[in-house]
Design a protein around this motif. Structure first.
Motif, PDB file in Angstrom:
ATOM      1  N   TYR A  82       3.852  -6.275  -5.865  1.00 27.50           N
ATOM      2  CA  TYR A  82       2.434  -6.042  -6.137  1.00 27.50           C
ATOM      3  C   TYR A  82       1.572  -6.315  -4.905  1.00 27.50           C
ATOM      4  N   PHE A  83       1.733  -7.492  -4.300  1.00 31.24           N
ATOM      5  CA  PHE A  83       0.851  -7.845  -3.185  1.00 31.24           C
ATOM      6  C   PHE A  83       1.178  -7.088  -1.908  1.00 31.24           C
ATOM      7  N   MET A  84       2.458  -6.884  -1.613  1.00 32.15           N
ATOM      8  CA  MET A  84       2.781  -6.059  -0.449  1.00 32.15           C
ATOM      9  C   MET A  84       2.370  -4.614  -0.717  1.00 32.15           C
ATOM     10  N   GLY A  85       2.533  -4.176  -1.960  1.00 32.39           N
ATOM     11  CA  GLY A  85       2.138  -2.826  -2.334  1.00 32.39           C
ATOM     12  C   GLY A  85       0.652  -2.594  -2.182  1.00 32.39           C
ATOM     13  N   GLN A  86      -0.153  -3.609  -2.449  1.00 34.99           N
ATOM     14  CA  GLN A  86      -1.601  -3.467  -2.278  1.00 34.99           C
ATOM     15  C   GLN A  86      -1.951  -3.164  -0.828  1.00 34.99           C
ATOM     16  N   ASP A  87      -1.236  -3.774   0.099  1.00 35.13           N
ATOM     17  CA  ASP A  87      -1.494  -3.529   1.517  1.00 35.13           C
ATOM     18  C   ASP A  87      -0.900  -2.212   1.991  1.00 35.13           C
ATOM     19  N   ILE A  88       0.271  -1.863   1.456  1.00 35.31           N
ATOM     20  CA  ILE A  88       1.008  -0.698   1.958  1.00 35.31           C
ATOM     21  C   ILE A  88       0.613   0.589   1.233  1.00 35.31           C
ATOM     22  N   VAL A  90      -1.999   2.276  -0.315  1.00 41.88           N
ATOM     23  CA  VAL A  90      -3.447   2.362  -0.501  1.00 41.88           C
ATOM     24  C   VAL A  90      -3.771   3.303  -1.662  1.00 41.88           C
ATOM     25  N   GLY A  91      -4.604   2.814  -2.569  1.00 41.76           N
ATOM     26  CA  GLY A  91      -5.083   3.633  -3.676  1.00 41.76           C
ATOM     27  C   GLY A  91      -4.051   3.965  -4.730  1.00 41.76           C
ATOM     28  N   ASP A  92      -3.068   3.114  -4.921  1.00 41.50           N
ATOM     29  CA  ASP A  92      -2.017   3.389  -5.901  1.00 41.50           C
ATOM     30  C   ASP A  92      -2.371   2.738  -7.234  1.00 41.50           C
ATOM     31  N   GLY A  93      -2.757   3.553  -8.195  1.00 38.91           N
ATOM     32  CA  GLY A  93      -3.111   3.050  -9.520  1.00 38.91           C
ATOM     33  C   GLY A  93      -1.910   2.640 -10.351  1.00 38.91           C
ATOM     34  N   ASP A  94      -0.701   3.059  -9.936  1.00 39.95           N
ATOM     35  CA  ASP A  94       0.519   2.735 -10.674  1.00 39.95           C
ATOM     36  C   ASP A  94       1.209   1.478 -10.162  1.00 39.95           C
ATOM     37  N   LEU A  95       0.550   0.714  -9.329  1.00 41.73           N
ATOM     38  CA  LEU A  95       1.189  -0.423  -8.684  1.00 41.73           C
ATOM     39  C   LEU A  95       1.659  -1.488  -9.677  1.00 41.73           C
ATOM     40  N   ILE A  96       0.880  -1.759 -10.691  1.00 39.88           N
ATOM     41  CA  ILE A  96       1.293  -2.763 -11.684  1.00 39.88           C
ATOM     42  C   ILE A  96       2.538  -2.288 -12.420  1.00 39.88           C
ATOM     43  N   ARG A  97       2.570  -1.026 -12.810  1.00 37.18           N
ATOM     44  CA  ARG A  97       3.771  -0.500 -13.489  1.00 37.18           C
ATOM     45  C   ARG A  97       4.977  -0.509 -12.561  1.00 37.18           C
ATOM     46  N   ALA A  98       4.778  -0.147 -11.304  1.00 38.66           N
ATOM     47  CA  ALA A  98       5.877  -0.147 -10.334  1.00 38.66           C
ATOM     48  C   ALA A  98       6.406  -1.561 -10.123  1.00 38.66           C
ATOM     49  N   ALA A  99       5.503  -2.527 -10.016  1.00 38.17           N
ATOM     50  CA  ALA A  99       5.907  -3.920  -9.809  1.00 38.17           C
ATOM     51  C   ALA A  99       6.608  -4.474 -11.042  1.00 38.17           C
ATOM     52  N   LEU A 100       6.103  -4.136 -12.224  1.00 40.54           N
ATOM     53  CA  LEU A 100       6.720  -4.617 -13.466  1.00 40.54           C
ATOM     54  C   LEU A 100       8.115  -4.020 -13.666  1.00 40.54           C
ATOM     55  N   LEU A 101       8.256  -2.736 -13.473  1.00 40.87           N
ATOM     56  CA  LEU A 101       9.559  -2.098 -13.600  1.00 40.87           C
ATOM     57  C   LEU A 101      10.535  -2.655 -12.567  1.00 40.87           C
ATOM     58  N   SER A 102      10.078  -2.844 -11.345  1.00 37.87           N
ATOM     59  CA  SER A 102      10.916  -3.430 -10.299  1.00 37.87           C
ATOM     60  C   SER A 102      11.370  -4.832 -10.682  1.00 37.87           C
ATOM     61  N   ALA A 103      10.461  -5.625 -11.216  1.00 37.83           N
ATOM     62  CA  ALA A 103      10.786  -7.001 -11.610  1.00 37.83           C
ATOM     63  C   ALA A 103      11.846  -7.032 -12.710  1.00 37.83           C
ATOM     64  N   ILE A 104      11.729  -6.153 -13.669  1.00 32.62           N
ATOM     65  CA  ILE A 104      12.689  -6.121 -14.776  1.00 32.62           C
ATOM     66  C   ILE A 104      14.071  -5.723 -14.281  1.00 32.62           C
ATOM     67  N   VAL A 105      14.145  -4.671 -13.485  1.00 32.23           N
ATOM     68  CA  VAL A 105      15.454  -4.184 -13.037  1.00 32.23           C
ATOM     69  C   VAL A 105      16.087  -5.138 -12.026  1.00 32.23           C
ATOM     70  N   VAL A 106      15.299  -5.674 -11.096  1.00 35.49           N
ATOM     71  CA  VAL A 106      15.844  -6.660 -10.154  1.00 35.49           C
ATOM     72  C   VAL A 106      16.302  -7.895 -10.920  1.00 35.49           C
ATOM     73  N   GLY A 107      15.539  -8.325 -11.916  1.00 35.56           N
ATOM     74  CA  GLY A 107      15.941  -9.468 -12.738  1.00 35.56           C
ATOM     75  C   GLY A 107      17.288  -9.250 -13.400  1.00 35.56           C
ATOM     76  N   LEU A 108      17.522  -8.059 -13.916  1.00 34.57           N
ATOM     77  CA  LEU A 108      18.827  -7.750 -14.520  1.00 34.57           C
ATOM     78  C   LEU A 108      19.942  -7.848 -13.483  1.00 34.57           C
ATOM     79  N   GLY A 109      19.694  -7.326 -12.299  1.00 33.45           N
ATOM     80  CA  GLY A 109      20.688  -7.411 -11.233  1.00 33.45           C
ATOM     81  C   GLY A 109      20.933  -8.847 -10.797  1.00 33.45           C
ATOM     82  N   GLU A 110      19.880  -9.641 -10.761  1.00 30.13           N
ATOM     83  CA  GLU A 110      20.000 -11.042 -10.361  1.00 30.13           C
ATOM     84  C   GLU A 110      20.869 -11.848 -11.328  1.00 30.13           C
ATOM     85  N   TRP A 111      20.815 -11.512 -12.601  1.00 33.36           N
ATOM     86  CA  TRP A 111      21.644 -12.208 -13.593  1.00 33.36           C
ATOM     87  C   TRP A 111      23.117 -12.148 -13.175  1.00 33.36           C
ATOM     88  N   PHE A 112      23.560 -10.974 -12.750  1.00 32.66           N
ATOM     89  CA  PHE A 112      24.950 -10.801 -12.332  1.00 32.66           C
ATOM     90  C   PHE A 112      25.189 -11.325 -10.917  1.00 32.66           C
TER      91      PHE A 112
END
Length: 133
Positions: A82-88, A90-112
């Motif tokens: 989210y925060f790096m995305g805000q800087d990189i 610019v003007g992305d209204g989907d940033l929260i969804r992108a960050a949330l989806l990334s967090a969920i999928v990375v979290g699943l990978g981290e479990w393993f």
């Protein structure tokens, strides 16, 4: 050497996940995705794996340690994307969804990934019996 291998595995996993999500789904530049992946890998390995996963309980309570570390890694992923995305991105209204989806999928990978760490990187080597003279 085990830590270097673990870092490379984590970098590949995070880069694949963010590459699919940020570059593939949300049409962001792969170079930006790679930059976020490198920063996230380093932060998540130090904070989530070395500090939290390794220290969040005794060695016998793997599930508790894994849950705490996986949630921490997912939250860290959301924050970094989210925060790096805000800087990189610019003007992305989907940033929260992108960050949330990334967090969920990375979290699943981290479990393993934590299972890999527990068995291959953080394992305590038993003392071998010494031959007596």
């Amino acid at each position: 050497m085990n830590h270097v291998k673990a870092l490379l595995i984590k970098l590949v996993m995070i880069t694949l996940v963010l590459g699919i999500i940020l570059t593939g789904i949300f049409n962001r530049e792969f170079s930006d995705t790679l930059w976020i992946s490198v920063i996230l890998t380093i932060l998540a390995y130090v904070l989530g794996d070395l500090l939290i996963f390794r220290k969040a309980g005794d060695d016998s309570d793997y599930t508790k340690r894994n849950i705490i570390a996986t949630l921490s890694d997912a939250i860290l992923t959301f924050v970094v994307v989210y925060f790096m995305g805000q800087d990189i991105f610019v003007g992305d209204g989907d940033l929260i969804r992108a960050a949330l989806l990334s967090a969920i999928v990375v979290g699943l990978g981290e479990w393993f990934f934590h299972k890999y760490l527990d068995n291959n990187v953080f394992e305590e080597k038993p003392n071998h019996h010494r031959a007596t003279s």
